[in-house]
Design a protein around this motif. Sequence first.
Motif, PDB file in Angstrom:
ATOM      1  N   VAL A 187       0.827  -1.069   0.140  1.00  0.00           N
ATOM      2  CA  VAL A 187       0.099   0.318   0.095  1.00  0.00           C
ATOM      3  C   VAL A 187       1.103   1.247  -0.137  1.00  0.00           C
ATOM      4  CG1 VAL A 187      -1.525   1.363   1.514  1.00  0.00           C
ATOM      5  CG2 VAL A 187      -1.895  -1.075   1.173  1.00  0.00           C
ATOM      6  N   LEU A 188       1.828   1.392   1.049  1.00  0.00           N
ATOM      7  CA  LEU A 188       2.379   2.352   1.797  1.00  0.00           C
ATOM      8  C   LEU A 188       3.265   2.923  -0.357  1.00  0.00           C
ATOM      9  CD1 LEU A 188       3.909   4.586   2.100  1.00  0.00           C
ATOM     10  CD2 LEU A 188       5.761   3.207   3.598  1.00  0.00           C
ATOM     11  N   LEU A 189       4.322   1.473  -0.730  1.00  0.00           N
ATOM     12  CA  LEU A 189       4.514   1.489  -2.004  1.00  0.00           C
ATOM     13  C   LEU A 189       4.176   2.094  -3.272  1.00  0.00           C
ATOM     14  CD1 LEU A 189       7.987   1.114  -3.090  1.00  0.00           C
ATOM     15  CD2 LEU A 189       7.384  -0.913  -3.394  1.00  0.00           C
ATOM     16  N   LEU A 190       2.658   1.521  -3.196  1.00  0.00           N
ATOM     17  CA  LEU A 190       1.934   1.972  -4.762  1.00  0.00           C
ATOM     18  C   LEU A 190       1.388   3.977  -4.762  1.00  0.00           C
ATOM     19  CD1 LEU A 190      -0.530   1.020  -6.734  1.00  0.00           C
ATOM     20  CD2 LEU A 190      -2.034   0.843  -5.199  1.00  0.00           C
ATOM     21  N   ALA A 191       1.567   4.289  -3.418  1.00  0.00           N
ATOM     22  CA  ALA A 191       0.706   5.534  -2.697  1.00  0.00           C
ATOM     23  C   ALA A 191       2.013   6.767  -3.295  1.00  0.00           C
ATOM     24  CB  ALA A 191       0.926   6.206  -0.859  1.00  0.00           C
ATOM     25  N   VAL A 192       3.378   6.181  -2.578  1.00  0.00           N
ATOM     26  CA  VAL A 192       4.472   6.329  -2.690  1.00  0.00           C
ATOM     27  C   VAL A 192       5.326   6.848  -5.246  1.00  0.00           C
ATOM     28  CG1 VAL A 192       7.072   6.771  -3.365  1.00  0.00           C
ATOM     29  CG2 VAL A 192       5.538   6.026  -1.160  1.00  0.00           C
ATOM     30  N   ASN A 193       4.735   5.924  -5.167  1.00  0.00           N
ATOM     31  CA  ASN A 193       4.881   5.666  -6.510  1.00  0.00           C
ATOM     32  C   ASN A 193       3.808   6.518  -7.467  1.00  0.00           C
ATOM     33  OD1 ASN A 193       6.713   3.461  -7.121  1.00  0.00           O
ATOM     34  ND2 ASN A 193       5.906   2.290  -6.876  1.00  0.00           N
ATOM     35  N   VAL A 194       2.529   6.182  -7.302  1.00  0.00           N
ATOM     36  CA  VAL A 194       1.767   7.319  -7.959  1.00  0.00           C
ATOM     37  C   VAL A 194       1.556   8.066  -7.050  1.00  0.00           C
ATOM     38  CG1 VAL A 194      -1.305   7.962  -7.566  1.00  0.00           C
ATOM     39  CG2 VAL A 194      -0.204   4.772  -7.619  1.00  0.00           C
ATOM     40  N   ALA A 195       1.888   9.044  -6.077  1.00  0.00           N
ATOM     41  CA  ALA A 195       2.395  10.700  -6.093  1.00  0.00           C
ATOM     42  C   ALA A 195       3.536  10.983  -7.253  1.00  0.00           C
ATOM     43  CB  ALA A 195       3.024  10.765  -4.202  1.00  0.00           C
ATOM     44  N   ALA A 196       4.725  10.241  -7.478  1.00  0.00           N
ATOM     45  CA  ALA A 196       5.379  10.227  -8.311  1.00  0.00           C
ATOM     46  C   ALA A 196       5.514  10.645  -9.037  1.00  0.00           C
ATOM     47  CB  ALA A 196       6.834   9.433  -8.235  1.00  0.00           C
ATOM     48  N   MET A 197       4.529   9.993  -9.749  1.00  0.00           N
ATOM     49  CA  MET A 197       3.854  10.006 -11.288  1.00  0.00           C
ATOM     50  C   MET A 197       2.723  11.319 -11.068  1.00  0.00           C
ATOM     51  SD  MET A 197       5.571   8.306 -13.183  1.00  0.00           S
ATOM     52  CE  MET A 197       4.546   8.946 -14.550  1.00  0.00           C
TER      53      MET A 197
END
Length: 541
Positions: A419-429
């Motif tokens: 969940v955290l990795l997904l949140a970071v990746n989406v926020a980055a993109m």
Amino acid sequence: MPWLLLLGSLAQVVFRVWLARAHTGPAADPDESSYLAGARWLAGGPGADLTHHTFYQAGYPLLLSPLRWFTHDPATVYTGVIVINALVGAALFPLGFAALRRFGVGRGTALPLSFAAALLPATTFFGMFALTDAVLPALALGWLLLLDRFVRTGRPLDGALASLVAAYAFFTHSRGEVVLAVHVLALPATRRRAMWAGLATAAGGYLAASAVNDALRRSLYPGGARDLAGLLQERLTGVSGQAWTLSGMCGQIWYLVVGTWGLAGIGLVATVAALGRRDTRLMAGVLLTTTFGIAYASEAALPDEHRVGNFAYGRYLALLALVYVLVALAVLVRAAALNTLRASLTGVLIAAGTGGTVLLYAGTRLRTHQYIGFDFPETAFLTWNRTEFRLVAATFAATGLLAALLAVHRLGGGRALAVLLLAVNVAAMLHIAGDGRRVVPAPPLPAASERGGVVVDRSLHWMARTKLIDPVWWTRIGWIDAAHQAPPRGVCTVVVPPGTTGTPADRTWPGHPAGWKTRAGGWGETRWVAWYDPRCGAGSA
């Protein structure tokens, strides 16, 4: 489970297309326009004259060429490119799931982790452009999975499939040359009796790819492609060249670690450790050899363009970023807490050591050379700065994100980590993609010219000519010396430089034919003036 993989892949496609919703044409030139020109030529349309540019191979344009069978509209074609990129990029989700399962991660944890990891900026950002980097991560991961399967099963079909993917990587980009070379060297270390099918397929794929690439080179590079052989020889044989190459290689490793929020550092440590185990030694060696081979070779052949990206660059190793992240996620899920901590600290030391090498070698050039935001999508997010390169700040930010990922995993397990990795990746993109406002530029040339020939003056800036390659879909752009030549028969448009600031458009070509009109055009600082005969074609300006 298959339905979840299908739905997850569909969600990946939708998100990737949505990120690129504002893109209507090439932005990263000459790369994008060259790939699109190659696709047009492979579909039977007019090519382009890319003489003295880098050679852009045919593997990726071949995927795009069917779009030209349905439409000639450049914006529609470009939208189709984005969809193709999204479909290939979304395949990283099931491929990543297969890799995590191979690493021993349970289904319930592997599913969300692979979904989150597939949206790394390294595997998502380039899908927003007509660039071969959009498909290379899927090729690299697919190749490694097939080769690993062949190592375990010894079935000739698996070896042949792995060779086919490696040969297509060779067909697609010069980085694929390293992939194919490592693959061919690895085959004899597998099952001797079963390797022959793989070697034969690799040889056949190499010959077929070389034939198509040669045909593309002859048509689109009539005066020859950019020759980097002399530069490569100088770098490999001189002390200063080796210093450049090794420092740049460190910069690529630094970016690989920092651009994956520190996770690739864990993956690198785990891969090196796997060299000591008999059952994983070969594949670990293949991955590491490919990684450092690409980093070394690409840096040795990289011209000094006086830009910051010469010293720290993530694009060349982006095709392997997901692989190392998947290795790291498997380590976090399966290894003991103490081993995970040691691997994480070692990964941080790798980032610090390689980053320090870049700082020592490049020095003030990191501030005085040209900063191109396209070269630094992840670090722009990490430092929240789109205008300058901040190596130390990016390293600390990535280390902080890694600490957060480790803490969340420690407290909540693999699914919380996903969940955290997904949140970071989406926020980055979301940060990298910007506000997504769609800007549709005006047609670069008058409609009256769309059925006639187009030539550009030899003094026109190369970027202006490159910008015309894709929208001028109906003909191959030719050359003219406008100051001394009249337009050849059948030419409806002559494109000339805009002249000095303040020069009226109707004075940019004193020798123009009677009755011709002008139209100024261009994007940003890339400007030109198109002179056209309004009697050509059926349209009007």
